[in-house]
Design an enzyme around this catalytic site. Structure first.
Site, PDB file in Angstrom:
ATOM      1  N   CYS A 146     -17.997 -11.237 -17.826  1.00  0.00           N
ATOM      2  CA  CYS A 146     -19.079 -10.675 -17.003  1.00  0.00           C
ATOM      3  C   CYS A 146     -18.754  -9.252 -16.561  1.00  0.00           C
ATOM      4  O   CYS A 146     -19.045  -8.866 -15.412  1.00  0.00           O
ATOM      5  CB  CYS A 146     -19.380 -11.538 -15.778  1.00  0.00           C
ATOM      6  N   GLN A 174     -11.799 -11.527  -6.171  1.00  0.00           N
ATOM      7  CA  GLN A 174     -10.485 -11.783  -6.784  1.00  0.00           C
ATOM      8  C   GLN A 174      -9.332 -11.351  -5.893  1.00  0.00           C
ATOM      9  O   GLN A 174      -8.174 -11.409  -6.329  1.00  0.00           O
ATOM     10  CB  GLN A 174     -10.391 -11.062  -8.147  1.00  0.00           C
ATOM     11  N   HIS A 215     -17.499  -6.306 -12.039  1.00  0.00           N
ATOM     12  CA  HIS A 215     -18.187  -7.513 -12.509  1.00  0.00           C
ATOM     13  C   HIS A 215     -19.695  -7.230 -12.472  1.00  0.00           C
ATOM     14  O   HIS A 215     -20.166  -6.455 -11.628  1.00  0.00           O
ATOM     15  CB  HIS A 215     -17.834  -8.646 -11.535  1.00  0.00           C
ATOM     16  N   ASP A 275     -15.666  -5.798  -3.039  1.00  0.00           N
ATOM     17  CA  ASP A 275     -15.842  -7.076  -3.729  1.00  0.00           C
ATOM     18  C   ASP A 275     -14.476  -7.767  -3.721  1.00  0.00           C
ATOM     19  O   ASP A 275     -13.579  -7.420  -4.497  1.00  0.00           O
ATOM     20  CB  ASP A 275     -16.347  -6.837  -5.162  1.00  0.00           C
ATOM     21  N   LYS A 285     -13.345 -19.791  -5.566  1.00  0.00           N
ATOM     22  CA  LYS A 285     -12.189 -19.162  -6.225  1.00  0.00           C
ATOM     23  C   LYS A 285     -10.938 -19.294  -5.366  1.00  0.00           C
ATOM     24  O   LYS A 285      -9.885 -18.764  -5.688  1.00  0.00           O
ATOM     25  CB  LYS A 285     -12.479 -17.689  -6.494  1.00  0.00           C
TER      26      LYS A 285
HETATM   27  N1  C6P Z   1     -15.864 -13.910 -11.711  1.00  0.00           N
HETATM   28  C1  C6P Z   1     -14.627 -14.710 -13.623  1.00  0.00           C
HETATM   29  O1  C6P Z   1     -14.314 -15.554 -14.473  1.00  0.00           O
HETATM   30  P1  C6P Z   1     -19.620 -15.805  -8.128  1.00  0.00           P
HETATM   31  O2  C6P Z   1     -19.954 -16.228  -9.506  1.00  0.00           O
HETATM   32  O3  C6P Z   1     -20.836 -15.370  -7.374  1.00  0.00           O
HETATM   33  O4  C6P Z   1     -18.773 -16.782  -7.379  1.00  0.00           O
HETATM   34  O5  C6P Z   1     -18.662 -14.519  -8.279  1.00  0.00           O
HETATM   35  C2  C6P Z   1     -19.088 -13.381  -8.981  1.00  0.00           C
HETATM   36  C3  C6P Z   1     -17.964 -12.401  -9.100  1.00  0.00           C
HETATM   37  C4  C6P Z   1     -18.058 -11.178  -8.470  1.00  0.00           C
HETATM   38  N2  C6P Z   1     -17.053 -10.290  -8.484  1.00  0.00           N
HETATM   39  C5  C6P Z   1     -15.898 -10.546  -9.115  1.00  0.00           C
HETATM   40  C6  C6P Z   1     -14.795  -9.532  -9.083  1.00  0.00           C
HETATM   41  C7  C6P Z   1     -15.740 -11.766  -9.782  1.00  0.00           C
HETATM   42  O6  C6P Z   1     -14.592 -12.015 -10.413  1.00  0.00           O
HETATM   43  C8  C6P Z   1     -16.809 -12.695  -9.804  1.00  0.00           C
HETATM   44  C9  C6P Z   1     -16.692 -13.979 -10.588  1.00  0.00           C
HETATM   45  C10 C6P Z   1     -15.577 -15.080 -12.521  1.00  0.00           C
HETATM   46  O7  C6P Z   1     -14.132 -13.586 -13.640  1.00  0.00           O
HETATM   47  C11 C6P Z   1     -16.798 -15.770 -13.056  1.00  0.00           C
HETATM   48  S1  C6P Z   1     -17.811 -14.712 -14.027  1.00  0.00           S
END
Ligand code: C6P
Length: 405
Positions: free
Chosen positions: A363, A197, A117, A194, A220
């Site tokens: 992203c 997910q 991401h 990370d 999430k």
């Molecule tokens: N992915 C998706 O629709 P935030 O936005 O800070 O809570 O998370 C960022 C982020 C970082 N790493 C991974 C693997 C992610 O999936 C995400 C967020 C969402 O896939 C929103 S872009």
């Protein structure tokens, strides 16, 4: 966790029953979270760690209890290792700043992977620019799994940190994070996982994984927005510098010299999101009552069924088919003449039928460049989804495909 516990799932979208399959972007919120937030503001709102008065004591206690719950959730050794942040993105930026300032110099290397991401690319890229360091990338194999042999070759004495997603937000693939951590540690290199997910879908144990850092977002995992976690092993957090100055993170301040607070407060400048942490603690209780293993099993069954149903549709290409997955499946639809149907078009036609999925680059542009498509359609499941949801999605998708041929 039943559908009825999530009030938003009763909403109609374009006059249709909502089928929410955009859980990788954010999950919906249970009534208990909504109630917890209302209760907190109605009964004990006060700033934490600052007052001797009753409400402040109550708020502080609830905030710190939530930290203990997070520590237990991911099996951290102690709550000192749990830093509350604004989200995964904030956690990685904080780590890149702190670890980067202390540990990275000119010519040093940071390793990420092709499927990250943007939040796990750009902060490291910015660090590399600041420090004249080099960003290295673990490539993918044809089946879209990480190329571990190539990773072994990239790892070297200049590597300072490896930062890799446990589960890909686009493909849903569970990466071999244990192998990555073991190989990095053999070379004395720290690893940041990370877990944005993975923590919501798998039972993650930081001690078993032996990762140095883990980041994730509460929103999430049925929790509130604006709250994230940076877990770090105590021996790391003790030696890393704070990245933000202000209230809370200090021990003493004078114009001559400021000394810093103990862990984890050293990294938590300013008023924290104590209402969010409290409410997230309530969600963690609930998730643990249901059981992380049961959640993983339920979602695995749904994702497998989803992938199998998609495989039956001609002109649908599922990415990373057959690889171990958690929660998400990505695909694209092609015309008879093999031209790609733009994922936005598929997404809009699904939306008109009450089905919420995400379309686009998610992203993760470097991954989409690698796949040579402008985007994918991604369906991602959560605890409240059912086989009927997947069936409704497949029926709607078939209709959309017919309209787009
Ligand atoms: N992915 C998706 O629709 P935030 O936005 O800070 O809570 O998370 C960022 C982020 C970082 N790493 C991974 C693997 C992610 O999936 C995400 C967020 C969402 O896939 C929103 S872009």
């Amino acid at each position: 966790m039943k559908r009825e516990n999530f009030p938003i799932l009763n909403e109609l979208v374009h006059g249709q029953k909502l089928v929410y399959l955009d859980n990788a972007a954010t999950t919906q919120k249970p009534q208990l979270l909504i109630d917890a937030i209302a209760k907190a503001y109605s009964h004990w709102n006060a700033n934490v760690h600052r007052g001797v008065h009753h409400l402040s004591q109550v708020a502080t206690q609830k905030h710190e209890e939530a930290r203990q719950k997070v520590a237990k959730l991911i099996h951290a050794q102690s709550e000192e290792e749990i830093i509350f942040t604004k989200g995964t993105t904030d956690s990685i930026n904080m780590l890149a700043r702190s670890f980067g300032d202390a540990m990275v110099g000119e010519g040093d290397e940071i390793i990420v992977s092709q499927l990250e991401h943007h939040s796990n690319i750009v902060p490291w890229q910015m660090l590399c620019e600041r420090k004249k360091a080099v960003l290295k990338v673990i490539p993918l194999q044809e089946d879209l799994s990480l190329n571990i042999e190539a990773f072994k070759e990239i790892l070297n004495e200049k590597t300072r940190l490896v930062s890799v997603a446990h589960v890909s937000n686009v493909l849903g693939v569970v990466n071999p994070i244990e192998d990555i951590i073991r190989l990095a540690h053999e070379k004395g290199v720290a690893v940041c996982v990370d877990g944005a997910q993975s923590v919501p879908h798998l039972a993650v144990d930081v001690q078993k994984l032996d990762c140095d850092f883990l980041v994730f977002s509460a929103h999430k995992m049925y929790g509130p927005t604006g709250l994230g976690i940076l877990y770090g092993k105590k021996e790391w957090l003790d030696k890393l510098p704070p990245t933000e100055g202000g209230g809370e993170m200090i021990e003493h301040v004078s114009f001559e010299k400021t000394t810093y607070n103990v862990l984890p407060y050293k990294f938590e400048a300013g008023t924290p999101n104590y209402i969010g942490s409290y409410a997230f603690g309530k969600v963690i209780d609930f998730v643990q009552e249901v059981g992380l293993e049961q959640i993983a099993e339920h979602e695995h069954k749904l994702a497998k069924y989803l992938e199998a149903q998609l495989a039956l549709l001609p002109n649908v290409r599922v990415y990373a088919a057959g690889l171990p997955k958690a929660g998400a499946v990505s695909f694209n639809v092609y015309r008879e003449d093999e031209a790609l149907i733009h994922p936005f078009d598929v997404g809009v036609l699904l939306d008109r039928q009450g089905i919420a999925v995400r379309t686009g680059h998610h992203c993760a542009e470097p991954l989409l460049d690698y796949l040579q498509v402008p985007g994918t359609v991604r369906a991602s499941v959560a605890i409240y989804n059912t086989i009927e949801d997947i069936d409704a999605f497949v029926v709607a998708l078939k209709k959309a495909i017919m309209m787009l041929q």
